[in-house]
Design an enzyme around this catalytic site. Structure first.
Site, PDB file in Angstrom:
ATOM      1  N   HIS A  90      -9.573   0.328   5.542  1.00  0.00           N
ATOM      2  CA  HIS A  90      -8.239   0.431   6.133  1.00  0.00           C
ATOM      3  C   HIS A  90      -8.326   1.265   7.403  1.00  0.00           C
ATOM      4  O   HIS A  90      -9.194   2.132   7.539  1.00  0.00           O
ATOM      5  CB  HIS A  90      -7.273   1.066   5.131  1.00  0.00           C
ATOM      6  CG  HIS A  90      -5.847   1.044   5.584  1.00  0.00           C
ATOM      7  ND1 HIS A  90      -5.316   1.991   6.426  1.00  0.00           N
ATOM      8  CD2 HIS A  90      -4.838   0.163   5.320  1.00  0.00           C
ATOM      9  CE1 HIS A  90      -4.052   1.709   6.656  1.00  0.00           C
ATOM     10  NE2 HIS A  90      -3.741   0.610   6.000  1.00  0.00           N
ATOM     11  N   ASN A 121       0.851  -1.184   0.000  1.00  0.00           N
ATOM     12  CA  ASN A 121       0.000   0.000   0.000  1.00  0.00           C
ATOM     13  C   ASN A 121       0.892   1.241   0.000  1.00  0.00           C
ATOM     14  O   ASN A 121       1.638   1.475   0.952  1.00  0.00           O
ATOM     15  CB  ASN A 121      -0.893  -0.029   1.248  1.00  0.00           C
ATOM     16  CG  ASN A 121      -1.795   1.181   1.367  1.00  0.00           C
ATOM     17  OD1 ASN A 121      -1.902   1.987   0.456  1.00  0.00           O
ATOM     18  ND2 ASN A 121      -2.448   1.312   2.517  1.00  0.00           N
ATOM     19  N   GLU A 133      -5.054  -5.690  11.263  1.00  0.00           N
ATOM     20  CA  GLU A 133      -4.004  -4.676  11.366  1.00  0.00           C
ATOM     21  C   GLU A 133      -4.214  -3.859  12.645  1.00  0.00           C
ATOM     22  O   GLU A 133      -4.973  -2.894  12.638  1.00  0.00           O
ATOM     23  CB  GLU A 133      -4.036  -3.723  10.164  1.00  0.00           C
ATOM     24  CG  GLU A 133      -3.623  -4.327   8.851  1.00  0.00           C
ATOM     25  CD  GLU A 133      -3.404  -3.244   7.805  1.00  0.00           C
ATOM     26  OE1 GLU A 133      -2.296  -3.154   7.278  1.00  0.00           O
ATOM     27  OE2 GLU A 133      -4.348  -2.470   7.542  1.00  0.00           O
ATOM     28  N   ALA A 183       3.428  -1.185   3.888  1.00  0.00           N
ATOM     29  CA  ALA A 183       3.446   0.123   3.229  1.00  0.00           C
ATOM     30  C   ALA A 183       4.815   0.761   3.309  1.00  0.00           C
ATOM     31  O   ALA A 183       5.595   0.702   2.373  1.00  0.00           O
ATOM     32  CB  ALA A 183       2.375   1.026   3.855  1.00  0.00           C
ATOM     33  N   SER A 184       5.135   1.360   4.450  1.00  0.00           N
ATOM     34  CA  SER A 184       6.341   2.176   4.559  1.00  0.00           C
ATOM     35  C   SER A 184       7.612   1.389   4.298  1.00  0.00           C
ATOM     36  O   SER A 184       8.591   1.952   3.793  1.00  0.00           O
ATOM     37  CB  SER A 184       6.412   2.835   5.940  1.00  0.00           C
ATOM     38  OG  SER A 184       6.402   1.867   6.973  1.00  0.00           O
TER      39      SER A 184
END
Length: 215
Positions: free
Chosen positions: A85, A6, A133, A194-195
């Site tokens: 999300h 993402n 998550e 993601a990051s």
């Protein structure tokens, strides 16, 4: 295992990440997807990578200024969409509407939730997959599979108790092949991150490390 990256609204080059993901998927045989911002969907899809939207709204064609229509996402080349999300939370009725809209447009769906109880609730809506998550671990350096393995196994059990056909992914803090391996050992069939990729100086190197245990 499915590795879904993402890109959120990070200041990365979505085409560079998408091309790296496409190459790693081709080289490894591992399923890798990228979820860019809506404005970048078509360009990302043109790289050949499996492309996912970050969100679709529970709407149909009509007067919906500022919303994201599932059919438009599909026409841009997306294969699937995230829903609910942690950074774009929806009410349960709207999650249901977004899942139905995505299915109407031929998109796969991954519905995110914070904990096993919520996983059970959203599994009942019939998505293709759900993803647990914990918000407190998102963007951190410790993966959920390491910090709280019970939440993953409990999420797997919660989904199976409702619908065994719905896959379970996990996210938050995933950044290495060891994290992916640990998630698989706990019963997850995919990971969201993601990051770890979007902020990397060398996205391809990170992706190669992520899929290495799966090859």
């Amino acid at each position: 295992m499915f590795v879904l990256v993402n890109l959120k609204t990070y200041p990365c080059d979505p085409i560079e990440v998408a091309q790296a993901a496409a190459d790693v998927a081709d080289d490894s045989g591992v399923r890798v997807g990228v979820a860019p911002q809506a404005a970048h969907l078509e360009a990302v899809a043109e790289t050949g990578v499996e492309t996912w939207a970050q969100h679709v709204d529970p709407i149909d064609y009509g007067s919906n200024t500022g919303h994201t229509l599932a059919e438009t996402v599909a026409e841009a080349g997306a294969d699937g969409t995230l829903v609910n999300h942690s950074e774009h939370r929806l009410k349960l009725a709207d999650i249901d509407g977004s899942v139905q809209a995505a299915e109407r447009a031929g998109l796969e769906t991954v519905v995110c939730a914070n904990n096993p109880e919520q996983i059970g609730a959203v599994t009942a809506l019939g998505p293709d997959a759900v993803a647990v998550e914990p918000p407190e671990l998102i963007g951190g350096d410790v993966s959920v599979a390491t910090a709280d393995p019970d939440i993953v196994t409990d999420a797997v059990d919660a989904a199976a108790n409702v619908d065994e056909d719905v896959e379970v992914f996990c996210g938050a803090g995933i950044s290495s092949g060891d994290d992916v391996d640990a998630a698989g050992d706990l019963g997850a069939s995919g990971v969201l991150l993601a990051s770890g990729v979007a902020k990397a100086d060398d996205p391809r190197a990170v992706l190669e490390d992520l899929v290495d245990p799966l090859v």
